[in-house]
Design an enzyme around this catalytic site. Structure first.
Site, short mmCIF file in Angstrom:
data_model
loop_
_atom_site.label_atom_id
_atom_site.label_comp_id
_atom_site.label_asym_id
_atom_site.label_seq_id
_atom_site.Cartn_x
_atom_site.Cartn_y
_atom_site.Cartn_z
N SER A 124 19.34 -43.57 12.45
CA SER A 124 18.89 -43.93 13.61
C SER A 124 17.53 -44.45 13.06
CB SER A 124 19.77 -42.64 14.11
OG SER A 124 19.46 -43.12 15.62
N ASP B 3 25.98 -44.40 16.04
CA ASP B 3 24.72 -44.04 15.24
C ASP B 3 25.58 -42.66 13.95
OD1 ASP B 3 23.13 -41.85 14.99
OD2 ASP B 3 21.99 -42.43 16.77
#
Length: 344
Positions: free
Chosen positions: A82, A194
């Site tokens: 991320s 993610d």
């Protein structure tokens, strides 16, 4: 001693007899060729950096890198999840810590955020992909100046996916696609979201790159009994809670864990970037003695293993030399006249 007293005249007479016949005893080099021993120094310690996810808290990664570089402990390999994948990509492309800081200060949110109403998410993510590719001069992952991988989550089955080749910006976009905020990224026949869901801090990914020591930077949200302030904070906290158990197990496999004090920085609070960088510096500075101690320990272990290997190799060469000597050389050796096989 007594054996040598009797053997020495006999051997000398034998050697004189051979010389009188016009024949010289085989030279040590001819009878027992021996490889020249070389001292090999232990290879340098390879430092790996695992950069975790945490949205705007990710600016803290820059501070950690600044402190490591300032102490001569430049990471050799990196993995990012991320927000960590964004910083990791720029750093792996060849930027130093101060260049990263300049990029952070100059960053305009509009360059990385493209709002678009969709059932898949509010942010398309194409701007983030384009921004990253522009900063790394469109180098694919396999052409980075430092080995670097990006961790994402495959939406179809929840499998952790580690991107080591291909479009850098696209991999970063996939790793940063918070469900419900970013639209999932389509790569091949799969969709990705993610990486924090399956690997909040990618310790295992950077270890697989050959890191001897893994420094993990954990900036993930922790459930602290407070209600999130907005939707993005709520989603980030939800992801952190989902990956908390899994993340704890992976973090336990790191050598050093750096935890900058950035929990009060909101997921979208880019105005706190300078503070996040400072907190990263402070957290890394506090652990510098521990990092150096771990490096020294590993260097000592390697030096010991290398010395043992060299000793065994010397013994093996000596035994090989002994087995190749001629009978006359063996007699000479027993008499103490000429031992062509030096002991290790």
């Amino acid at each position: 001693m007594r054996l040598n007293v009797f053997l020495r005249p006999l051997v000398c007479l034998s050697l004189l007899g051979l010389a009188a016949c016009g024949s010289n005893p085989p030279s040590p080099s001819a009878a027992a060729p021996e490889a020249t021993a070389t001292t090999v120094s232990a290879p340098p310690i390879k430092i790996g950096l695992a950069l975790g996810g945490g949205a705007a808290k990710g600016f803290a990664h820059i501070g950690v890198i600044k402190m490591l570089e300032a102490n001569g402990l430049t990471p050799s390999v990196l993995a990012g999840t991320s927000a960590g994948s964004v910083v990791g990509a720029l750093y792996a492309s060849g930027m130093n810590a101060f260049e990263l800081q300049e990029k952070a200060v100059a960053l305009d949110e509009a360059k990385i955020r493209d709002l678009q109403l969709s059932s898949g998410g509010l942010v398309l993510g194409q701007k983030l992909e384009d921004y990253v590719n522009e900063q790394v001069n469109r180098k694919p992952l396999e052409q980075m100046a430092k080995p670097f991988v990006v961790v994402s989550t495959r939406l179809e089955d929840g499998e952790r996916t580690v991107f080591a080749r291909g479009n850098t910006g696209q991999a970063v976009r996939a790793s940063s696609s918070v469900p419900g905020v970013f639209q999932p990224v389509t790569i091949g026949k799969y969709h990705f979201v993610d990486g924090g869901i399956v690997s909040p801090v990618p310790v295992d990914a950077v270890r697989n790159l050959g890191a001897d020591i893994v420094i993990a930077v954990d900036i993930s949200n922790k459930a602290r009994g407070k209600a999130p302030e907005n939707m993005l904070s709520a989603l980030n906290q939800s992801i952190a809670i989902m990956g908390q158990k899994l993340g704890q197990a992976e973090l336990a496999r790191a050598d050093i864990i750096v935890r900058p004090k950035v929990l009060d920085i909101g997921a979208a609070d880019f105005g706190q970037r300078a503070n996040a960088i400072v907190e990263g510096e402070k957290a890394a500075a506090a652990l510098m003695p521990q990092i150096r101690e771990r490096i020294a320990q590993l260097q000592a272990e390697r030096a010991k293993a290398l010395l043992l290997a060299q000793t065994k190799a010397g013994e093996a060469r000596h035994q090989a030399c002994l087995s190749q000597r001629s009978s006359m050389q063996k007699l000479a050796g027993m008499a103490g006249l000429n031992d062509s096989c030096d002991k290790p």
